[in-house]
Motif scaffolding. Structure first.
Motif, PDB file in Angstrom:
ATOM      1  N   LEU A   4      59.752  73.885  -7.740  1.00 36.74           N
ATOM      2  CA  LEU A   4      59.302  74.057  -6.137  1.00 36.74           C
ATOM      3  C   LEU A   4      59.805  72.753  -5.297  1.00 36.74           C
ATOM      4  CD1 LEU A   4      57.337  76.210  -4.955  1.00 36.74           C
ATOM      5  CD2 LEU A   4      57.210  76.020  -7.551  1.00 36.74           C
ATOM      6  N   HIS A   5      60.127  72.825  -4.069  1.00 39.18           N
ATOM      7  CA  HIS A   5      60.497  71.692  -3.297  1.00 39.18           C
ATOM      8  C   HIS A   5      59.548  71.725  -2.017  1.00 39.18           C
ATOM      9  CE1 HIS A   5      63.568  68.699  -1.614  1.00 39.18           C
ATOM     10  NE2 HIS A   5      62.772  68.129  -2.263  1.00 39.18           N
ATOM     11  N   GLU A   6      60.317  71.802  -1.055  1.00 34.74           N
ATOM     12  CA  GLU A   6      59.749  71.691   0.441  1.00 34.74           C
ATOM     13  C   GLU A   6      59.056  73.066   0.962  1.00 34.74           C
ATOM     14  OE1 GLU A   6      58.681  69.081   1.798  1.00 34.74           O
ATOM     15  OE2 GLU A   6      59.953  67.525   0.899  1.00 34.74           O
ATOM     16  N   SER A  43      57.681  64.435 -11.850  1.00 37.27           N
ATOM     17  CA  SER A  43      58.712  63.456 -11.854  1.00 37.27           C
ATOM     18  C   SER A  43      58.574  62.474 -10.816  1.00 37.27           C
ATOM     19  CB  SER A  43      60.016  64.169 -11.927  1.00 37.27           C
ATOM     20  OG  SER A  43      60.462  64.643 -10.523  1.00 37.27           O
ATOM     21  N   HIS A  44      57.824  62.962  -9.869  1.00 29.87           N
ATOM     22  CA  HIS A  44      57.628  61.836  -8.871  1.00 29.87           C
ATOM     23  C   HIS A  44      56.412  62.050  -7.786  1.00 29.87           C
ATOM     24  CE1 HIS A  44      60.145  64.930  -7.233  1.00 29.87           C
ATOM     25  NE2 HIS A  44      60.140  64.614  -5.990  1.00 29.87           N
ATOM     26  N   THR A  45      55.272  61.487  -7.987  1.00 29.14           N
ATOM     27  CA  THR A  45      53.971  61.552  -7.407  1.00 29.14           C
ATOM     28  C   THR A  45      53.253  60.354  -7.734  1.00 29.14           C
ATOM     29  OG1 THR A  45      52.150  63.001  -7.393  1.00 29.14           O
ATOM     30  CG2 THR A  45      52.667  62.589  -9.472  1.00 29.14           C
ATOM     31  N   PRO A 104      63.642  59.872 -14.254  1.00 27.88           N
ATOM     32  CA  PRO A 104      63.785  61.267 -14.392  1.00 27.88           C
ATOM     33  C   PRO A 104      63.975  61.875 -13.005  1.00 27.88           C
ATOM     34  CG  PRO A 104      61.650  60.834 -14.914  1.00 27.88           C
ATOM     35  CD  PRO A 104      62.434  59.552 -14.778  1.00 27.88           C
ATOM     36  N   HIS A 105      63.821  61.111 -11.757  1.00 27.86           N
ATOM     37  CA  HIS A 105      63.907  61.872 -10.675  1.00 27.86           C
ATOM     38  C   HIS A 105      64.573  60.820  -9.600  1.00 27.86           C
ATOM     39  CE1 HIS A 105      63.725  64.869  -7.485  1.00 27.86           C
ATOM     40  NE2 HIS A 105      63.167  63.973  -6.813  1.00 27.86           N
ATOM     41  N   ALA A 106      65.964  61.110  -9.332  1.00 23.85           N
ATOM     42  CA  ALA A 106      66.663  60.114  -8.365  1.00 23.85           C
ATOM     43  C   ALA A 106      67.707  61.141  -7.730  1.00 23.85           C
ATOM     44  CB  ALA A 106      67.089  58.895  -9.028  1.00 23.85           C
ATOM     45  N   MET A 155      62.122  64.484  -2.650  1.00 21.05           N
ATOM     46  CA  MET A 155      62.616  64.256  -1.338  1.00 21.05           C
ATOM     47  C   MET A 155      61.752  64.525  -0.037  1.00 21.05           C
ATOM     48  SD  MET A 155      66.321  65.593   0.133  1.00 21.05           S
ATOM     49  CE  MET A 155      66.924  65.075   1.888  1.00 21.05           C
ATOM     50  N   GLU A 156      61.801  63.964   0.919  1.00 16.70           N
ATOM     51  CA  GLU A 156      60.809  64.179   1.904  1.00 16.70           C
ATOM     52  C   GLU A 156      61.485  65.015   2.879  1.00 16.70           C
ATOM     53  OE1 GLU A 156      57.497  62.795   2.503  1.00 16.70           O
ATOM     54  OE2 GLU A 156      57.691  62.611   0.362  1.00 16.70           O
ATOM     55  N   VAL A 172      68.132  69.822 -10.869  1.00 16.48           N
ATOM     56  CA  VAL A 172      68.035  70.656  -9.574  1.00 16.48           C
ATOM     57  C   VAL A 172      66.638  70.419  -9.117  1.00 16.48           C
ATOM     58  CG1 VAL A 172      68.215  72.883  -8.223  1.00 16.48           C
ATOM     59  CG2 VAL A 172      70.063  72.176 -10.121  1.00 16.48           C
ATOM     60  N   GLU A 173      66.582  70.036  -7.645  1.00 15.27           N
ATOM     61  CA  GLU A 173      65.213  69.927  -7.263  1.00 15.27           C
ATOM     62  C   GLU A 173      65.108  71.179  -6.273  1.00 15.27           C
ATOM     63  OE1 GLU A 173      64.310  66.439  -4.894  1.00 15.27           O
ATOM     64  OE2 GLU A 173      62.141  66.827  -5.012  1.00 15.27           O
ATOM     65  N   GLY A 174      64.329  72.058  -6.636  1.00 14.66           N
ATOM     66  CA  GLY A 174      64.223  73.362  -5.829  1.00 14.66           C
ATOM     67  C   GLY A 174      64.573  74.619  -6.562  1.00 14.66           C
ATOM     68  N   ARG A 184      49.264  65.083   0.807  1.00 21.67           N
ATOM     69  CA  ARG A 184      49.169  66.244   0.092  1.00 21.67           C
ATOM     70  C   ARG A 184      50.364  66.108  -1.123  1.00 21.67           C
ATOM     71  NH1 ARG A 184      48.850  71.080   4.372  1.00 21.67           N
ATOM     72  NH2 ARG A 184      48.367  72.332   2.360  1.00 21.67           N
ATOM     73  N   ARG A 185      51.253  65.123  -1.244  1.00 21.77           N
ATOM     74  CA  ARG A 185      52.166  65.299  -2.238  1.00 21.77           C
ATOM     75  C   ARG A 185      51.612  64.406  -3.528  1.00 21.77           C
ATOM     76  NH1 ARG A 185      54.952  65.656  -4.782  1.00 21.77           N
ATOM     77  NH2 ARG A 185      56.684  64.595  -5.010  1.00 21.77           N
ATOM     78  N   LEU A 186      50.250  63.981  -3.179  1.00 23.09           N
ATOM     79  CA  LEU A 186      49.745  63.142  -4.379  1.00 23.09           C
ATOM     80  C   LEU A 186      48.989  64.185  -5.338  1.00 23.09           C
ATOM     81  CD1 LEU A 186      47.755  60.102  -2.342  1.00 23.09           C
ATOM     82  CD2 LEU A 186      50.394  60.516  -3.156  1.00 23.09           C
TER      83      LEU A 186
HETATM   84 ZN   LIG Z   1      60.802  65.497  -4.283  1.00 24.18          ZN
END
Ligand SMILES: [Zn+2]
Length: 355
Positions: free
Chosen positions: A168-170, A229-231, A47-49, A1-2, A141-143, A244-246
């Motif tokens: 980790l998350h934000e 899962s998302h990059t 796997p990530h939504a 998530m952004e 769970v994200e985070g 920096r998310r790449l």
């Molecule tokens: Zn995310």
């Protein structure tokens, strides 16, 4: 998530009440009426939504899947990811553990209504040739902020049905450091304990959002394959400044060496030397990754509902998968590569991690 989207989020309280008939209304028969030929026979797993945006975003995100979306594609499995650090966002109250548990209640309700089948063990996973009555759901769970620094909270989530956690998350948290943080800090002793406990319980560890040094710590601590899962990879000639998310190729290699998986997402961006703005760019990137790692380490992770600021042209949501498949085919991948990318690889790795 952004992060941008986080700032626009509201409290979860009463959220379940907002999921009225407009979300759950279509019957499974109606939804399954028009499957797309190009996805026939594929075991599709995301796997990530964030279906239904369990975290309670205020504004509608057109990328957000519903169960009807999953059924129309005859999807095998989708993640339903709660967001563990929502209470640190503006306008949100409460504590991370309780807040995350509340978010997961929405998925538990869908399960009790017989709308999804939550995967708790390897034998629950969808299999080729076996008829599915409903999509499988991966409770996620994200985070790791959601643990509030207590290992026993991980056990509570596991008992609840959570089988994947993005550590980790934000923000930097009790486990380690985020990709966007100024400090490239290491995995903490608590983060190490969480990795060991997740290995023991049979939970899949997601390294998305983890900074380089924290990622290194997770890689050396984990006994089981990891996923991001998302990059998306930093493209040749770029230095990572685009976002920096790449992931750099070196970071991805670390994940691959665990037997793991790099899942690419629909985020669109354009830098001085690089453009990633079309399905064709996404498909070419997958071809590049196959050449470098082998297709068995490449996967899909859409972040649907995660509030991406921009997605590639031609992508609306997971419902656009047939268009991505067409682009991948045009870029030269064969049917077995496509099957591996859209879900086969993830299901293989997930089965390995589950107890
Ligand atoms: Zn995310």
């Amino acid at each position: 998530m952004e992060r941008r989207r986080f700032l626009d989020c509201c409290a979860v309280a009463g959220m379940a009440a907002t999921f009225g008939k407009q979300c759950f209304g279509m019957s499974p028969e109606e939804a399954a009426a028009a499957p797309d030929d190009s996805v026939a026979g594929l075991l599709i797993a995301d796997p990530h939504a964030h279906p239904y945006q369990l975290h309670g975003a205020r504004s509608f995100d057109r990328t957000t899947p519903t169960i009807e979306t999953l059924q129309r594609l005859n999807m095998a499995l989708s993640s339903f990811s709660a967001v563990g650090d929502m209470t640190f966002m503006r306008g949100r109250t409460g504590m991370p553990f309780g807040d995350t548990r509340n978010q997961l209640e929405v998925l538990r309700r869908l399960e009790s209504e017989g709308r999804v089948a939550v995967v708790r063990k390897a034998s629950d996973l969808p299999r080729q040739g076996v008829q599915r009555r409903m999509p499988c759901a991966l409770m996620a769970v994200e985070g790791g902020d959601a643990l509030e620094g207590r290992l026993e909270n991980l056990d509570v989530f596991y008992a609840h049905g959570v089988r994947l956690m993005t550590l980790l998350h934000e923000r930097d948290n009790e486990l380690g450091f985020n990709q966007r943080s100024g400090a490239d800090g290491a995995l903490t002793p608590f983060g190490l304990a969480v990795v060991e406990r997740m290995n023991k319980l049979g939970m899949l560890i997601d390294v998305a959002h983890a900074g380089t040094a924290t990622l290194k710590g997770i890689v050396s601590a984990s006994d089981t394959p990891l996923i991001d899962s998302h990059t998306s990879p930093v493209l040749p000639g770029e230095d990572g400044a685009v976002s920096r998310r790449l992931r750099t190729w070196q970071e991805m290699e670390m994940i691959v060496r665990t037997g793991g998986l790099i899942c690419t997402w629909p985020l669109a961006y354009a830098g001085k030397q690089s453009r990633r703005t079309t399905l064709r760019h996404w498909a070419e990137e997958i071809v590049l990754m196959k050449a470098r790692f082998g297709i068995e380490h490449c996967g899909l992770g859409t972040d649907g509902g995660g509030g991406l600021p921009r997605v590639v042209d031609g992508w609306e949501s997971i419902a656009s998968l047939p268009a991505l498949i067409a682009a991948i085919r045009e870029a030269g991948l064969r049917q077995e590569d496509i099957a591996a990318f859209v879900g086969g690889n993830f299901l293989r790795i997930f089965a390995k991690c589950l107890a």
